[in-house]
Design a protein around this motif. Structure first.
Motif, PDB file in Angstrom:
ATOM      1  N   LEU A 138      40.949  57.392 -44.793  1.00  0.00           N
ATOM      2  CA  LEU A 138      40.838  56.024 -44.301  1.00  0.00           C
ATOM      3  C   LEU A 138      41.569  55.066 -45.232  1.00  0.00           C
ATOM      4  O   LEU A 138      41.554  55.235 -46.451  1.00  0.00           O
ATOM      5  CB  LEU A 138      39.366  55.603 -44.213  1.00  0.00           C
ATOM      6  N   ALA A 139      42.174  54.030 -44.659  1.00  0.00           N
ATOM      7  CA  ALA A 139      42.862  53.024 -45.462  1.00  0.00           C
ATOM      8  C   ALA A 139      42.958  51.733 -44.669  1.00  0.00           C
ATOM      9  O   ALA A 139      43.039  51.748 -43.435  1.00  0.00           O
ATOM     10  CB  ALA A 139      44.249  53.493 -45.879  1.00  0.00           C
ATOM     11  N   THR A 140      42.900  50.620 -45.383  1.00  0.00           N
ATOM     12  CA  THR A 140      43.102  49.321 -44.757  1.00  0.00           C
ATOM     13  C   THR A 140      43.837  48.433 -45.742  1.00  0.00           C
ATOM     14  O   THR A 140      43.607  48.505 -46.953  1.00  0.00           O
ATOM     15  CB  THR A 140      41.763  48.678 -44.340  1.00  0.00           C
ATOM     16  N   ASP A 141      44.758  47.619 -45.230  1.00  0.00           N
ATOM     17  CA  ASP A 141      45.505  46.694 -46.069  1.00  0.00           C
ATOM     18  C   ASP A 141      44.823  45.330 -46.060  1.00  0.00           C
ATOM     19  O   ASP A 141      44.419  44.824 -45.005  1.00  0.00           O
ATOM     20  CB  ASP A 141      46.947  46.561 -45.580  1.00  0.00           C
ATOM     21  N   VAL A 142      44.721  44.744 -47.236  1.00  0.00           N
ATOM     22  CA  VAL A 142      43.989  43.500 -47.428  1.00  0.00           C
ATOM     23  C   VAL A 142      44.929  42.455 -48.025  1.00  0.00           C
ATOM     24  O   VAL A 142      45.701  42.752 -48.947  1.00  0.00           O
ATOM     25  CB  VAL A 142      42.784  43.712 -48.377  1.00  0.00           C
ATOM     26  N   VAL A 143      44.875  41.231 -47.490  1.00  0.00           N
ATOM     27  CA  VAL A 143      45.620  40.116 -48.066  1.00  0.00           C
ATOM     28  C   VAL A 143      44.771  39.510 -49.182  1.00  0.00           C
ATOM     29  O   VAL A 143      43.666  39.027 -48.942  1.00  0.00           O
ATOM     30  CB  VAL A 143      45.942  39.050 -47.008  1.00  0.00           C
ATOM     31  N   LEU A 144      45.282  39.552 -50.390  1.00  0.00           N
ATOM     32  CA  LEU A 144      44.573  39.006 -51.555  1.00  0.00           C
ATOM     33  C   LEU A 144      45.208  37.669 -51.915  1.00  0.00           C
ATOM     34  O   LEU A 144      46.386  37.607 -52.296  1.00  0.00           O
ATOM     35  CB  LEU A 144      44.672  39.983 -52.727  1.00  0.00           C
ATOM     36  N   LEU A 145      44.431  36.599 -51.770  1.00  0.00           N
ATOM     37  CA  LEU A 145      44.916  35.249 -52.053  1.00  0.00           C
ATOM     38  C   LEU A 145      44.338  34.800 -53.388  1.00  0.00           C
ATOM     39  O   LEU A 145      43.154  34.472 -53.491  1.00  0.00           O
ATOM     40  CB  LEU A 145      44.497  34.291 -50.936  1.00  0.00           C
ATOM     41  N   CYS A 146      45.163  34.806 -54.423  1.00  0.00           N
ATOM     42  CA  CYS A 146      44.730  34.383 -55.750  1.00  0.00           C
ATOM     43  C   CYS A 146      44.835  32.863 -55.849  1.00  0.00           C
ATOM     44  O   CYS A 146      45.941  32.303 -55.778  1.00  0.00           O
ATOM     45  CB  CYS A 146      45.592  35.035 -56.828  1.00  0.00           C
ATOM     46  N   ARG A 147      43.703  32.219 -55.994  1.00  0.00           N
ATOM     47  CA  ARG A 147      43.645  30.772 -56.185  1.00  0.00           C
ATOM     48  C   ARG A 147      42.663  30.483 -57.325  1.00  0.00           C
ATOM     49  O   ARG A 147      41.586  29.920 -57.109  1.00  0.00           O
ATOM     50  CB  ARG A 147      43.197  30.056 -54.906  1.00  0.00           C
ATOM     51  N   PRO A 148      42.993  30.875 -58.560  1.00  0.00           N
ATOM     52  CA  PRO A 148      42.041  30.689 -59.661  1.00  0.00           C
ATOM     53  C   PRO A 148      41.746  29.213 -59.907  1.00  0.00           C
ATOM     54  O   PRO A 148      42.661  28.381 -59.958  1.00  0.00           O
ATOM     55  CB  PRO A 148      42.741  31.332 -60.852  1.00  0.00           C
ATOM     56  N   VAL A 149      40.472  28.893 -60.027  1.00  0.00           N
ATOM     57  CA  VAL A 149      40.017  27.513 -60.221  1.00  0.00           C
ATOM     58  C   VAL A 149      39.649  27.307 -61.686  1.00  0.00           C
ATOM     59  O   VAL A 149      38.802  28.011 -62.233  1.00  0.00           O
ATOM     60  CB  VAL A 149      38.804  27.210 -59.320  1.00  0.00           C
ATOM     61  N   ARG A 150      40.303  26.342 -62.305  1.00  0.00           N
ATOM     62  CA  ARG A 150      40.022  26.021 -63.713  1.00  0.00           C
ATOM     63  C   ARG A 150      38.900  25.001 -63.848  1.00  0.00           C
ATOM     64  O   ARG A 150      38.119  25.046 -64.792  1.00  0.00           O
ATOM     65  CB  ARG A 150      41.296  25.454 -64.366  1.00  0.00           C
ATOM     66  N   ASP A 151      38.793  24.104 -62.885  1.00  0.00           N
ATOM     67  CA  ASP A 151      37.795  23.036 -62.978  1.00  0.00           C
ATOM     68  C   ASP A 151      37.275  22.714 -61.588  1.00  0.00           C
ATOM     69  O   ASP A 151      38.056  22.628 -60.627  1.00  0.00           O
ATOM     70  CB  ASP A 151      38.410  21.782 -63.615  1.00  0.00           C
ATOM     71  N   ALA A 152      35.949  22.572 -61.464  1.00  0.00           N
ATOM     72  CA  ALA A 152      35.308  22.211 -60.195  1.00  0.00           C
ATOM     73  C   ALA A 152      34.426  20.991 -60.424  1.00  0.00           C
ATOM     74  O   ALA A 152      33.624  20.966 -61.368  1.00  0.00           O
ATOM     75  CB  ALA A 152      34.478  23.370 -59.663  1.00  0.00           C
ATOM     76  N   ARG A 153      34.568  20.021 -59.576  1.00  0.00           N
ATOM     77  CA  ARG A 153      33.762  18.797 -59.685  1.00  0.00           C
ATOM     78  C   ARG A 153      33.162  18.459 -58.325  1.00  0.00           C
ATOM     79  O   ARG A 153      33.827  18.590 -57.290  1.00  0.00           O
ATOM     80  CB  ARG A 153      34.614  17.622 -60.182  1.00  0.00           C
ATOM     81  N   ALA A 154      31.930  18.015 -58.355  1.00  0.00           N
ATOM     82  CA  ALA A 154      31.234  17.594 -57.137  1.00  0.00           C
ATOM     83  C   ALA A 154      30.578  16.248 -57.396  1.00  0.00           C
ATOM     84  O   ALA A 154      30.263  15.909 -58.551  1.00  0.00           O
ATOM     85  CB  ALA A 154      30.186  18.621 -56.724  1.00  0.00           C
ATOM     86  N   ALA A 155      30.395  15.463 -56.330  1.00  0.00           N
ATOM     87  CA  ALA A 155      29.740  14.164 -56.470  1.00  0.00           C
ATOM     88  C   ALA A 155      28.355  14.343 -57.066  1.00  0.00           C
ATOM     89  O   ALA A 155      27.570  15.172 -56.597  1.00  0.00           O
ATOM     90  CB  ALA A 155      29.649  13.473 -55.111  1.00  0.00           C
ATOM     91  N   VAL A 156      28.048  13.591 -58.102  1.00  0.00           N
ATOM     92  CA  VAL A 156      26.762  13.728 -58.786  1.00  0.00           C
ATOM     93  C   VAL A 156      25.633  13.204 -57.914  1.00  0.00           C
ATOM     94  O   VAL A 156      24.561  13.813 -57.830  1.00  0.00           O
ATOM     95  CB  VAL A 156      26.803  12.993 -60.135  1.00  0.00           C
ATOM     96  N   TRP A 157      25.850  12.074 -57.238  1.00  0.00           N
ATOM     97  CA  TRP A 157      24.815  11.478 -56.392  1.00  0.00           C
ATOM     98  C   TRP A 157      25.275  11.517 -54.943  1.00  0.00           C
ATOM     99  O   TRP A 157      26.381  11.069 -54.613  1.00  0.00           O
ATOM    100  CB  TRP A 157      24.539  10.031 -56.806  1.00  0.00           C
ATOM    101  N   ASN A 158      24.408  12.032 -54.087  1.00  0.00           N
ATOM    102  CA  ASN A 158      24.684  12.136 -52.659  1.00  0.00           C
ATOM    103  C   ASN A 158      23.481  11.566 -51.911  1.00  0.00           C
ATOM    104  O   ASN A 158      22.432  12.212 -51.821  1.00  0.00           O
ATOM    105  CB  ASN A 158      24.926  13.592 -52.278  1.00  0.00           C
ATOM    106  N   ASP A 159      23.629  10.339 -51.443  1.00  0.00           N
ATOM    107  CA  ASP A 159      22.518   9.600 -50.850  1.00  0.00           C
ATOM    108  C   ASP A 159      22.643   9.532 -49.334  1.00  0.00           C
ATOM    109  O   ASP A 159      23.724   9.275 -48.790  1.00  0.00           O
ATOM    110  CB  ASP A 159      22.462   8.180 -51.419  1.00  0.00           C
ATOM    111  N   PHE A 160      21.513   9.747 -48.656  1.00  0.00           N
ATOM    112  CA  PHE A 160      21.448   9.753 -47.199  1.00  0.00           C
ATOM    113  C   PHE A 160      20.223   8.975 -46.750  1.00  0.00           C
ATOM    114  O   PHE A 160      19.271   8.782 -47.518  1.00  0.00           O
ATOM    115  CB  PHE A 160      21.330  11.174 -46.653  1.00  0.00           C
ATOM    116  N   LEU A 161      20.237   8.583 -45.476  1.00  0.00           N
ATOM    117  CA  LEU A 161      19.038   8.129 -44.778  1.00  0.00           C
ATOM    118  C   LEU A 161      18.611   9.227 -43.816  1.00  0.00           C
ATOM    119  O   LEU A 161      19.458   9.967 -43.296  1.00  0.00           O
ATOM    120  CB  LEU A 161      19.297   6.842 -43.998  1.00  0.00           C
ATOM    121  N   VAL A 162      17.307   9.344 -43.593  1.00  0.00           N
ATOM    122  CA  VAL A 162      16.826  10.293 -42.597  1.00  0.00           C
ATOM    123  C   VAL A 162      17.475   9.959 -41.253  1.00  0.00           C
ATOM    124  O   VAL A 162      17.475   8.811 -40.823  1.00  0.00           O
ATOM    125  CB  VAL A 162      15.285  10.235 -42.483  1.00  0.00           C
ATOM    126  N   GLY A 163      18.054  10.959 -40.608  1.00  0.00           N
ATOM    127  CA  GLY A 163      18.738  10.746 -39.338  1.00  0.00           C
ATOM    128  C   GLY A 163      20.241  10.619 -39.455  1.00  0.00           C
ATOM    129  O   GLY A 163      20.941  10.623 -38.430  1.00  0.00           O
TER     130      GLY A 163
END
Length: 389
Positions: free
Chosen positions: A184-209
């Motif tokens: 058995l064999a299958t070919d796979v596409v390997l997408l190298c996208r190494p991430v050096r730094d990840a940032r996300a919003a510290v505060w995420n505010d919502f109202l119910v609804g």
């Protein structure tokens, strides 16, 4: 905000349970990997050639023949206590063999398909080495052991890839990898996208609804350029406050919870606050009613308008939440507090988030339109009540 695609979870480090058991009882890791891997690969070939039944009995016979060599490897490396663990491990291995025979007797057939990643595509955001994972399936879709799967790069970027599927992506690039097990064999596409730094919003505010909203994020590659193709995992501590759909957050009930974002070897965290809509803050008792600890009063101010709201006693976080309008993001109001209240920073122009201590009844906050030339102010003044320490 950039358009991003969150795919399957990052590739996991895969080791078979049999290898782990052998290493724990003292068998040399290299020997354990070699024996278990060779048996699995040969089993796959025999199952395809001779049928599952013959291959199973061959596997059991060869596993028993290998047992003395594995035991001798462990004995040479262990002390008295280790030898006692080895005896227990041998007993456990016997149980595992019985379980394997029962599993085989349940009708698991030979491997017929290899599945790697999503639609034979794997995104790697790791900077450090990570193991690829391949599912081995029989004709009925049952998952079989993947120990014998071998990997080789056949085209594309010169990524570092071992025969067992340990890959290192030092830079951005695409490669073609072949995963094989016996015939058995299958070919796979390997997408190298190494991430050096990840940032996300510290505060995420919502109202119910509120509708679901994408988490504001920023990912930077090792080359300093943005990374938009991701194998990301977003999680929340309390899923009763908010749920997740990829990188989108959907609020459910008033409350506060922590979120974590994992991409490759990088991690970022933040907070989700969901406020319950109220007409005003008059009569609130957040010290007695937990459901009133995160509330928000809607505000709409035309030029020249202002509104005054009474504040409950206690330690409060006040923040103005601007709401989107047909014309886009609108202006923020001017804030002012009066009475027995002290805030840091002091509310004023360009200050829309303050921590306030209301010492007695009678404290108020005033929201005023910023000026005649500005459009209407549309949003909500949110209040988060804290317990005093």
């Amino acid at each position: 905000m950039k358009t991003m695609r969150a795919t399957h979870r990052a590739p996991r480090a895969a080791r078979s349970s049999i290898e782990t058991l052998l290493e724990r009882i003292g068998v040399d890791p290299v020997l354990a990997e070699s024996v278990v891997g060779d048996l699995a690969e040969e089993y796959a070939e025999r199952a395809a050639r001779d049928g599952a039944g013959a291959a199973r009995w061959w596997y059991v016979r060869e596993a028993l023949r290998s047992a003395p060599h594995l035991a001798w490897s462990a004995l040479r490396r262990l002390d008295h206590r280790g030898r006692m663990r080895l005896a227990a491990g041998i007993a456990g291995a016997g149980v595992a063999t019985c379980v394997a025979l029962l599993w085989w007797s349940a009708g698991a057939g030979p491997p017929v398909r290899l599945v790697t990643g999503v639609r034979d595509t794997v995104v790697v955001n790791h900077v450090k080495a990570v193991s690829l994972a391949t599912r081995v399936l029989d004709a009925d879709g049952r998952v079989l052991p993947d120990t014998g799967v071998r990997y080789a790069r056949i085209a594309g970027a010169p990524v570092e890839l071992s025969a067992r599927g340990v890959v290192t992506c030092p830079r951005r690039g695409d490669a073609i990898v072949r995963a094989s097990l016996g015939a058995l064999a299958t070919d796979v596409v390997l997408l190298c996208r190494p991430v050096r730094d990840a940032r996300a919003a510290v505060w995420n505010d919502f109202l119910v609804g509120d509708p679901a909203r994408e988490l504001p994020t920023e990912f930077t590659g090792v080359d300093g350029e943005p990374v938009t193709l991701l194998s990301a995992r977003l999680s929340v501590d309390d899923s009763t406050v908010a749920t997740l759909d990829g990188l989108h957050i959907r609020p459910l009930r008033a409350g506060r919870t922590h979120l974590g974002l994992s991409v490759g070897n990088r991690w970022a965290g933040g907070e989700i606050r969901v406020f319950a809509p109220v007409a005003g803050f008059e009569g609130l008792r957040p010290d007695l009613r937990p459901d009133e600890r995160l509330v928000a009063a809607s505000v709409r101010l035309a030029p020249g308008d202002s509104v005054r709201l009474r504040l409950p006693m206690g330690l409060l976080n006040l923040v103005f939440l601007a709401r989107a309008t047909a014309a886009g993001g609108g202006p923020a109001p001017l804030l002012r507090v009066d009475g027995p209240v002290m805030c840091l920073p002091v509310p004023g122009p360009r200050v829309y988030n303050s921590r306030c201590l209301v010492r007695a009844a009678g404290a108020t906050v005033t929201l005023a339109h910023p000026g005649a030339k500005a459009p209407a102010v549309v949003g909500a003044l949110a209040l988060e009540w804290e317990r005093e320490r």
